[in-house]
Design a protein around this motif. Structure first.
Motif: not given
Lengths: 402, 561, 141, 369, 432, 141
Positions: D62-64, D119-121, D131-135
């Motif tokens: 979920p990133i763009m 579901a969005g980004v 900490k991206f993976s924690q999201l």
């Protein structure tokens, strides 16, 4: 855009001391107010805080009430002042007598833009100011109050605190008149080294002298204490820069590491659009010139197993570097504007410094000096062809006081 | 319009076919996009080959042509002509050098073939991006502006004037003749004497095709080869202004003389009876060779090379005219004692040596010395010098004649700025090419002749004027249109930011700045197509026809395949 | 060292001197390594960072720029500018350790056919030794 | 009802396996998808041609980093691609791609479109602190439950067009309770079916989970109201806009990353809109002061006039804004009203002409009379 | 304008410049050259002073232009044998020797050189290398087409009639033994003589010990010795295989005998020093001169730069006193400097700059053309005229070193001046 | 509100209908408000929405767009686009809470001199009522 009417002043001997009971910024603004009231100046270009916000915008003002929100040294650098001055004068010269208050790196950018015919200096008095650096824009926007405090703190200590941006921490060109005997600005405001009770107005050119004259200010205060302090800070920062160059270079150099720096780059080209030196109407790398057919891109992907999009990110950064590194003033605007927090200004500052050394060129410290790529010497750089057979040459005389 | 590219590989006898597998090459490239024909031929540059090619272009209705053969330096022109004959724009053709670059330099046939395929592919891909270019023709004005009415300017005017060509000769003083007006006699080249000069002035004044402006200054010159616009003002008649047009400009503004006072050791201005060469010429003209006290000198020293050290060059003429003076003195005052102090005798013309030998026979002393000082000691001139043997010696004389260096005319910098001409480090005008193009300048249509280019004698000045005339007569022909270079630079206005970097790197003054638009302008009429401006422009706002970025990128891409 | 490594070298040659020198090398049948592809330009000053960087980033293992010797430029001073532009680019590559040895400037005159062959062969050899350009396989350009 | 290919693997793994299959079986010559690039948390789109490289594909992360529509335009601007590829992109990216294709800035030939119920980004900044993976667990949890995650890109929280139109294959994500166990690929078109032929997994027939999608849409619409309310009166009107755009650096990054802003040279970056010194002087005379450079508000309103009707609400503009200006929210707001006005939804149909290219003779009757 | 034919004799820089310009003016040019290649002496130089520009680079575009110019009819291996008539209507007979190689068919591949069994001294290379009886004399020669040396060709001179090695090697059918010398009749309106110069034969001046064996070189030999396209491909290898380490350069050889200064020797000798110092930085170089003749605004600087490189310039009392002898196997220059002290200098290389002479055929040509010679043997130009271009015969002009020693730019200027005269003449306008 | 206030209104008029209409008004000696400055364009389709926005941002108190009636366009369909463009500007202004009342569209044919006088007066009165455009005092644009 003819050469300036500046006559060289060897070295500013003395400055005018302005009492600063209510703080240095108030004192400076007081001088500006008087200058406008007495018509020593018709207008001043200076950062002004936009009412009801924490943002600064550049304003060319003559209404002194606007000065109330002005700040000659705001905690952040919004738009690079050199670029702003270019926006103001690129299409024709101003025919009023105005002053522009710029940080040293902004002043130097202005001088580079002048050489690139993107700026007129006629009728403009450049006022530079000792600069302790600026707070990173994102931090400031997130927490303005806290940032203002830490900036005040920086202004107290002058040693390039961690609070300011990385390139500011290692900037040793934070005070212009000490850099060179040639004029960049016309009037310099000396802050560091003085007690908080006064500010020094140091005339650098006849234009600067004239302003002081019109304001009945006598340049009779010694600069010694200020100079000593500048030297001290310069030494600290130079050492820090040296260490930085060494460590940082190890982290980013080599093809792999270098490309990795830009792994996160999304090709927004913010760095280029806020760069004062990138003056092109349209960046070559945004033009259709480098665009290829889908087949070519496909082929490139096939050769590598995968190809990252957006395309030509590294070409953009390296190419931009090759276009502007010799004029890079390490102002840090690019990094402030990078949404991906890439250490772009640090990379450019490092490369800029090394290429500038090779050409013995310090951007923006001398209006009379020609741009390195518009000039040549018949005998130079023989080492580029036969590294072993000759002494490396420096194309220009040394111009910067070290 | 869809493309149909024809690819022809020349076997060059067996020169190419022996070393490159042409069949597999053709097989490999014939499937490429837009390739309509891919063939080989024995020897394309032969008459039969050319005929075959021309017919094939027509028959196959080719839109583009690629030839894989020898170096373009060899036969590009040949095949461009074939294109023309076949009705194909010759710029829609790309010559690929697979003989010199591949066949002859790579002995491994497979490797050579591989590389040749790369080159041919690049040629095909590149030619698809070619634009047809047309030769343009420009009207031109055959008239010529000659600046300077000295002997060089006079000669240029006379050589050029004619029924179809008007000459505007502009002289800043009130008379024609320049420096020769101050000479009493000329060096005896081929028996020449001053009357020749007088005759020439007469001819100029009588020539209906020459309009002479005396006491006139050139105020402004704009334009380019074939189309200059000139304005001049008369300094006397209330600054009367005149404007006219010309196709070429000849600058013949002559020289100045080094002021010997700048080197106090020569005593000029301090020591009585130390005079310079021009002053002596005046004496000769008056016929009275006398000292300040009215008596004729019993001994004279001639000092060569005054200011040579300071200026850094030899003025070429001084040795000979000093000898002329000495001979004159000996003729007029047979008992006079004449000594010539020289550094190096410069006698480069074939007759000079004789002239010098004769002087020696007349008893003139020649003293080699690199160090000379002239002092006034008891009202006598004392020449102190270091002899060739390194000894310090001195000689007392009644009169000393200095031969000062020739320096650029004081008008040179102004003229240079007006015409955008470069100066060299001595301050004289710089030639377009010091060797091959000695009277032309980087600005096409502007010529510099005579001493404005550097010190020289009258015959050399005249040859230069005639040379400039030769160039103008053969290029700026009445009624003939100019055909400028086709592969020129072109500004893409919307991308130009006006930084003028291109102006500073262009040697030929092709680019100017349009203040109004804030952009650079290329005068394609005089562009030579080197592309330095393109290399200097960071935003790619200049393109150079036939060597555009996309065309070069194509070649690069294919090189990397 | 990869024995099968066949470098791709782009050679920008000026029309008047270096291209003529290359022709001379050809007519003298001097042997050169088949790794260099010539791109002719009218003057070495046409070659700027845009062309060179593009070549590298598109996968060139080496880039050779060859022009007239300083002072010999057919357009009088083009190669002086070429030299400066080259010096800048080289310095940038040095500053970033981007294998500056992959970029070379050589002056080759029209009479220097032998020198042309030597320059090309030496450069090809050097590049072969250095190995393939890291940009060749870099997916994140 | 459509054919569905179900791969018994968590959705991310499943789609990756499917992509690998496509490449391995030569169904396509390349896969255009998000890929882990270099450092941790660095993701970028890539054209993958080597099966080996598929392991780094991260199609649903979920990133763009850029609107894929824009990237595909740069890929296919010159000409159509000759060999087939599959692209995995989000609905708003797909819509941008369609808009660009309509304007001949892109070419869809030989491209298989794979998209997902989105579901969005997250904002780009969330991937910069390590900490991206924690999201991610929370993200998938919310996706499963059709919930709106507050930490998403603001425009994503308010996006109602999260079901792709025109996709050949739709990956069921939103409200898909089984997404940790299986990957459902809805084969919407014959091209989609063609791709899935012979793929590992089971074929069934079913509808997309309408109920869950509707639920999310409702939530999103509520968020939309909230979001639009966040740019309240204080931010609007002349005085409000001045404050909103006070920190603008004029970097025009918003325009640069906007997939709809396809101009080679933006009018606002051309000489046309550069002011002269005399302009500033007259401003100075009239107002006692002038902002330099001028034209900030003009730029933003002007750009809205140019492209808001085609705005796909991808949110790139806000994400790149170094001055944290809620550009995307404003554009969404303006875009929504414009799109309603012309009854136009950007990217829903390849044949539908853009409002600026067409007109209806009798629309807006009475206007101007 | 009437299109008229012009004859230009000599295809050196002056002749080429004049030809090119005249065609631009709309004339047709017959360019007669006695050699089988064009470019004259200039193409023998590696570099030219004072900018040390590569001569080939400088001249080859010109040569190409000449070869590709349709209005220039190039007559190689040709000599003017007879001239009749007057200005505007000269009738000229030109003898064109057979080259036995077709200019049209030959593509210059060089396949014929190798098989030729004859090996000869290469005169173009001053005898420093050998060449075959069919070959171009140096790499890069233009036109890149060989000629057969009929005197030495075994087939043609009858020594070995059956030898057809070259013909067999040629795949373009370019070799034609049946070709005959021919005489061409031309009609031209004007003639420009640009026959250039020759060098004094050093063997005639015994004091320099020149014998083509020791390391004593003439200036032209040295030019070829260091030329990149020369016999050693630019490598400085002396006749004895050594590299030059101590070098003596002697100016003005034959100046006294000829009675004039050759104008260019001081400069080219200095050029040699620059070059030698560049190639062999440790070399010790002495230049022996009388007066330095370095007119020209940029020339003295060139000399001063040489001084900076520690090249020693020795002014000799009398240039004729300089001699070269071989002592104990090594060369030695004997000279007297300004102090009239006798001095010696041991050198492993000596370069001698001989006087420039009128071209060998000047006298014959003058007779053919009806021109007179001056006392030095160069073409005499019209008396009582300030520029030395026009001759006493109307319609015939002289340019370049045929008129006297001079450098390249002066030669070119004269050629351009001559063009002007021809154009004016063709328009019926006669100056003076 | 100051009595002296005369608004500045810019009117973009197509040449075929509206401008002719305006001329007719003049010829008919109809009263036209002095506040109006007319800019003539060949077609109302040339009215770039940016012209309108720029005029507004630069301090024009009102901006008028005028063209031929729908269906009457000299260039067949230019004014249909004008209408859409007007709606676009209007909608954007509305969303941003900018003063939409200051932007005005009217169709005026060549014969409608009276209409021209009427609508301009009406619009001018309206603008006078609204008072000066606040951008006139805003420096942080």
């Amino acid at each position: 855009m003819t050469a300036t009417e500046n006559i060289k002043i060897e070295k500013p001997p003395k400055g005018a001391s302005i009492p600063a009971k209510e703080g240095i910024k108030k004192a400076i603004l007081g001088v500006f107010k008087k200058a406008l009231e007495t018509e020593a100046l018709d207008a001043i270009m200076i950062p002004v805080k936009v009412p009801e916000t924490e943002s600064y915008a550049w304003v060319l003002l003559k209404d002194t009430t606007l000065l109330e929100n002005a700040d000659p040294l705001p905690p952040v650098m919004t738009i690079q002042g050199g670029k702003v001055l270019s926006d103001l004068t690129k299409h024709g010269k101003i025919n009023k007598n105005i002053a522009a208050v710029l940080r040293p790196c902004e002043t130097r950018a202005a001088v580079e833009l002048f050489k690139l015919k993107q700026l007129h200096f006629e009728n403009i008095t450049l006022i530079s100011i000792d600069c302790p650096g600026a707070i990173p824009l994102s931090e400031y926007l997130a927490e303005p109050e806290k940032s203002k405090k830490s900036f005040d703190n920086v202004l107290d200590k002058w040693d390039g605190d961690d609070a300011v941006r990385k390139v500011c921490q290692i900037c040793y060109r934070f005070s212009l008149p000490t850099l060179t005997n040639a004029p960049a600005s016309d009037l310099h405001i000396g802050l560091s080294g003085n007690t908080k009770d006064d500010v020094l107005l140091i005339p650098v050119t006849p234009k600067g002298e004239k302003i002081l004259e019109r304001l009945d200010l006598k340049a009779d205060s010694s600069l010694q204490k200020w100079e000593t302090k500048i030297k001290e800070i310069k030494k600290i920062k130079s050492q820090r820069r040296k260490k930085f160059n060494h460590d940082f270079k190890a982290n980013i150099s080599g093809p792999e590491k270098f490309t990795a720096v830009f792994d996160g780059c999304i090709n927004c080209h913010n760095c280029q659009s806020v760069c004062p030196i990138c003056y092109c109407q349209q960046c070559y790398f945004d033009s259709a010139t480098t665009k290829l057919s889908s087949e070519d891109y496909f082929r490139r992907a096939k050769e590598r197993g995968a190809l990252r999009f957006p395309l030509d990110t590294i070409l953009f950064h390296l190419g931009r570097m090759s276009h502007m590194a010799l004029s890079c003033v390490s102002c840090g605007a690019c990094e402030d504007a990078c949404p991906m927090s890439i250490s772009v200004s640090q990379v450019f500052s490092l490369v800029g410094e090394q290429t500038q050394q090779a050409f013995n060129y310090t951007p923006g410290i001398n209006r009379e000096e020609s741009l390195a790529l518009q000039d040549y010497l018949e005998d130079e750089f023989c080492e580029v062809e036969t590294p072993s057979e000759c002494e490396p040459t420096n194309s220009n005389e040394v111009k910067e006081n070290v | 319009m869809s493309k149909k590219i024809g690819v022809y590989i020349c076997e060059c006898g067996t020169n190419i076919s022996d070393r490159i597998d042409i069949d597999s090459l053709i097989e490999e490239i014939s499937s490429l996009e837009d390739v309509g024909v891919a063939k080989k031929y024995g020897l394309l540059c032969s008459p039969a080959g050319k005929k075959y090619l021309a017919e094939d272009i027509k028959k196959e209705e080719l839109t583009h042509l690629v030839i894989g053969a020898c170096s373009p330096r060899e036969h590009e022109q040949t095949f461009m002509k074939v294109c023309l004959e076949a009705g194909l724009n010759p710029y829609l053709f790309q010559m690929v050098n697979i003989r010199e670059q591949c066949a002859w330099m790579i002995s491994d046939k497979e490797a050579a073939t591989r590389l040749a395929i790369k080159y041919i592919r690049a040629g095909i891909k590149r030619v698809a991006l070619h634009k047809s270019l047309e030769k343009i023709e420009l009207e031109s004005n055959p008239d010529v502006l000659v600046i300077g009415g000295g002997i060089a300017g006079i000669e240029a005017s006379l050589s050029l004037a004619g029924p179809e060509r008007k000459i505007y000769l502009v002289e800043k003083t009130d008379a024609l003749g320049g420096m020769t007006n101050k000479f009493a006699q000329l060096l005896p080249h081929q028996g020449a004497n001053l009357s020749i000069v007088k005759d020439k002035i007469e001819q100029v004044n009588n020539n209906e095709h020459i309009e002479v402006f005396t006491s006139t200054a050139v105020e402004d010159i704009h334009g380019f080869l074939g189309n200059f616009e000139i304005s001049v003002t008369n300094q006397e008649k209330d600054s009367e202004k005149k404007e006219f047009k010309a196709g070429a400009v000849v600058v013949a503004i002559g020289f100045g003389l080094y002021d010997p006072k700048e080197t106090p050791a020569f005593g000029y201005g301090d020591v009585e009876n130390v005079i310079n060469a021009l002053e002596f010429e005046t004496m000769i003209s008056s016929g009275k060779i006398v000292l300040k006290n009215g008596k004729p000198p019993a001994s004279v020293a001639l000092i060569h090379c005054v200011g040579r050290k300071e200026k850094g060059y030899c003025s070429k003429t001084c040795c000979l005219y000093s000898i002329k003076f000495a001979r004159y003195l000996k003729d007029k005052l047979p008992n006079v004692d004449v000594s010539e102090f020289y550094q190096d005798l410069c006698l480069p013309d074939k007759s000079d040596q004789n002239y010098f030998e004769e002087a020696k026979k007349k008893g003139i002393h020649f003293i080699q010395s690199d160090e000379i000082e002239i002092k006034d000691i008891n009202d006598r001139i004392k020449v102190k010098y270091k002899s060739a043997e390194g000894k310090k010696e001195e000689l007392s004389v009644d009169m000393a004649i200095l031969a000062p260096a020739m320096v650029p005319s004081q008008d040179t910098p102004k003229m240079a700025e007006m015409l955008n001409l470069p100066l060299d480090e001595t301050g004289f005008f710089k030639e377009a090419h010091e060797m091959l193009n000695p009277v032309a300048t980087p600005i096409e249509g502007v010529f510099v002749v005579g001493c404005a280019l550097g010190p020289k004698n009258i015959p050399d000045s005249i040859v230069q004027s005639q040379a400039a005339a030769g160039k103008i007569l053969s290029t700026l022909i009445p009624g003939k249109k100019l055909e400028p270079e086709v592969k020129t630079a072109e500004i893409r206005e919307e991308f130009c930011t006006g930084c003028q970097t291109c102006l500073s790197v262009c040697f030929y003054g092709v680019i100017s700045f349009d203040e109004h638009k804030g952009i650079s302008i290329v005068n394609e009429a005089i562009c030579r197509g080197c592309g330095s401006c393109v290399g200097s422009c960071p935003s790619g706002a200049i393109k150079i026809k036939h060597f555009t970025y996309p065309q070069l990128y194509r070649e690069v891409l294919e090189a990397l395949r | 060292m990869d024995k099968d490594f066949k470098p791709n070298i782009v050679g920008f040659l000026c029309n008047w001197c270096s291209y003529a020198g290359a022709d001379l090398a050809g007519s003298n049948k001097l042997e050169i390594k088949p790794f260099l592809s010539v791109v002719k330009v009218m003057c070495s000053s046409r070659v700027n960072s845009n062309l060179v960087l593009t070549s590298f980033l598109w996968g060139a293992d080496g880039v050779l720029i060859a022009g007239c010797h300083p002072g010999d430029c057919h357009y009088e001073k083009g190669n002086y500018y070429a030299r400066r532009r080259f010096a800048l680019l080289k310095k940038i590559m040095e500053s970033l350790n981007l294998e500056p040895q992959r970029l070379q400037l050589s002056w080759v005159s029209a009479s220097e056919g032998k020198r042309y062959a030597e320059v090309v062969n030496k450069f090809a050899e050097d590049i072969t030794k250095i190995g393939p350009s890291p940009f060749r396989k870099n997916q994140n350009l | 009802m459509s054919d569905v290919l179900k791969i018994k693997k968590p959705v991310e793994e499943g789609i990756t396996e499917f992509l690998k299959f496509l490449l391995e079986k030569n169904k396509v010559k390349g896969i255009f998808t998000l890929r882990k690039a270099g450092k941790t948390d660095s993701f970028s789109y890539s054209l993958i041609t080597d099966v080996e490289e598929i392991k780094n594909a991260a199609p649903l992360t979920p990133i763009m980093p850029a609107n894929a529509g824009q990237l595909l335009s740069s890929f296919t601007l010159e000409d159509a691609i000759k060999e087939p590829i599959a692209v995995v992109i989000r609905p708003c990216e797909l819509r941008a791609f369609v808009e660009l294709t309509k304007r001949t800035q892109a070419n869809m030939e030989n491209i298989y479109l794979i998209s997902s119920t989105c579901a969005g980004v997250f904002p780009l900044k969330s991937a910069q602190n390590g900490k991206f993976s924690q999201l991610l667990p929370k993200y998938w949890e919310a996706a499963k439950k059709s919930e709106v995650l507050a930490s998403l890109r603001p425009t994503c929280t308010a996006c109602e067009h999260f079901v792709p139109a025109l996709a050949d294959i739709t990956i069921s994500v939103v409200g898909n309770k089984n997404l940790t166990e299986e990957c459902s690929l809805h084969l919407n078109t014959s091209k989609g079916e063609e791709l899935a032929q012979g793929a590992p997994g089971n074929k069934t027939t079913e509808k997309l989970n309408d109920k869950e999608l509707a639920q999310l849409k409702e939530l999103r619409l509520k968020e939309r109201e909230k979001l639009f309310a966040s740019v309240n009166d204080k931010n609007l009107g002349l005085a409000g806009l001045v404050k909103t755009f006070a920190p603008c650096l004029s970097c025009h990054g918003c325009r640069q990353v906007c997939p709809i802003c396809f101009c080679t040279l933006c009018d606002f970056d051309s000489k046309t809109h550069e002011d002269t010194a005399s302009h500033y002087q007259s401003e100075l005379n009239q107002k006692g002061g002038a902002r330099v450079p001028s034209g900030t508000i003009f730029f933003h309103t002007g750009r809205m006039i140019h492209m808001a009707v085609s705005c796909v609400n991808c949110g790139m503009c806000s994400d790149v804004c170094p001055a944290d200006i809620p550009v995307a929210t404003l554009f969404s707001m303006v875009g929504e009203s414009l799109q309603k006005l012309f009854d136009y939804l950007p990217g829903r149909d390849l044949e539908e002409p853009a409002p600026s290219e067409t007109f209806i003779e009798n629309e807006f009757a009475g206007l101007g009379e | 304008m009437k299109k008229q034919n012009v004859l230009i004799i000599g295809a050196g820089v002056a002749g080429m410049e004049a030809s090119q310009l005249l065609t631009e003016a709309g004339h047709k040019v017959y360019l007669v050259e006695k050699e089988s290649l064009i470019g004259g002496q200039t193409i023998k130089f590696e570099e030219v002073y004072p900018n040390m520009e590569c001569s080939t680079c400088m001249v080859s575009p010109k040569q190409q232009e000449i070869l590709q110019n349709e209005n220039i009819e190039l007559l190689l291996l040709s000599e003017v044998k007879e001239v009749n008539g007057t200005a505007g209507e000269f009738k000229v007979k030109v003898k064109k020797k057979a080259s036995y190689v077709s200019l049209a068919n030959c593509i210059g591949c060089g396949a014929c050189y190798e098989p030729c069994p004859v090996s000869l001294d290469n005169n173009f290379e001053e005898g420093l290398s050998k060449m075959k009886a069919i070959a171009v004399p140096c790499a890069g020669a233009l036109p890149n087409v060989p000629a057969i040396d009929a005197e030495n060709c075994l087939h043609l001179n009858g020594k070995k009639k059956e030898c057809q090695a070259c013909k067999e090697a040629c795949m373009f059918d370019a070799i034609d033994f049946s070709e005959k010398d021919e005489t061409l009749d031309l009609e031209v309106s004007a003639i420009i003589v640009a026959t250039g110069f020759d060098m004094l034969d050093l063997k005639k001046l015994s004091q320099y010990g020149y014998n083509q064996k020791d390391n004593v070189y003439t200036a032209l030999e040295f030019e070829r010795l260091y030329a990149e396209n020369g016999p050693t491909e630019g490598k400085l290898i002396l006749r004895d295989g050594e590299t030059p380490k101590t070098i003596g350069i002697i100016h003005c050889a034959g100046r006294e005998e000829q009675g004039y200064c050759s104008a260019v020797c001081c400069m080219y000798s200095t050029k040699f020093s620059h070059f030698l110092k560049h190639k062999v930085p440790e070399a010790k170089i002495k230049e022996f001169h009388s007066d330095l003749c370095i007119p020209g605004k940029s020339h003295q600087k060139f000399y001063q730069e040489a001084l900076k490189k520690e090249i020693e310039f020795i002014r000799c009392r009398n240039i004729q006193d300089i001699s070269v002898e071989k002592k104990n196997g090594s060369l030695q220059v004997n000279y007297q400097n300004g102090n009239i002290e006798k001095n010696t200098f041991k050198a492993n290389m000596i370069i001698v700059a001989p006087a420039m002479l009128p071209g060998k055929d000047t006298k014959n040509l003058a007779e053919t053309l009806g021109l007179s010679l001056d006392e030095k043997g160069f073409f005499a130009t019209k008396s009582n005229e300030l520029s030395p271009i026009a001759t006493d015969v109307e319609g015939i002009f002289v340019a370049g070193c045929a008129e006297g020693p001079k450098d390249i730019p002066d030669s070119i200027a004269q050629a351009e001046a001559a063009v002007g005269k021809v154009v004016n003449l063709s328009q019926g306008k006669i100056n003076e | 509100m100051e009595k002296e206030y005369t608004p500045q209104i810019i009117g973009f008029l197509c040449t075929w209908c509206s401008y002719t209409g305006a001329d007719l008004a003049g010829v008919s000696r109809l009263q036209i408000p002095p506040s109006i400055r007319v800019i003539r364009l060949m077609c109302s389709g040339r009215i770039d929405p940016l012209f309108v926005t720029k005029a507004f941002i630069s301090g024009s108190d009102g901006v008028m767009m005028m063209g031929c009636h729908p269906g009457d366009c000299h260039y067949q369909k230019g004014n249909y686009y004008t209408r859409r463009r007007y709606k676009t500007i209007n909608s954007v202004f509305e969303s941003l809470h900018l003063d939409t009342e200051r932007i005005f569209l009217s169709w005026v044919s060549a014969s409608e001199g009276v209409k021209y006088a009427h609508v301009t007066k009406e619009f001018s009165d309206k603008i006078t009522g609204l008072g000066p455009n606040p951008v006139k005092k805003e420096i942080f644009l």
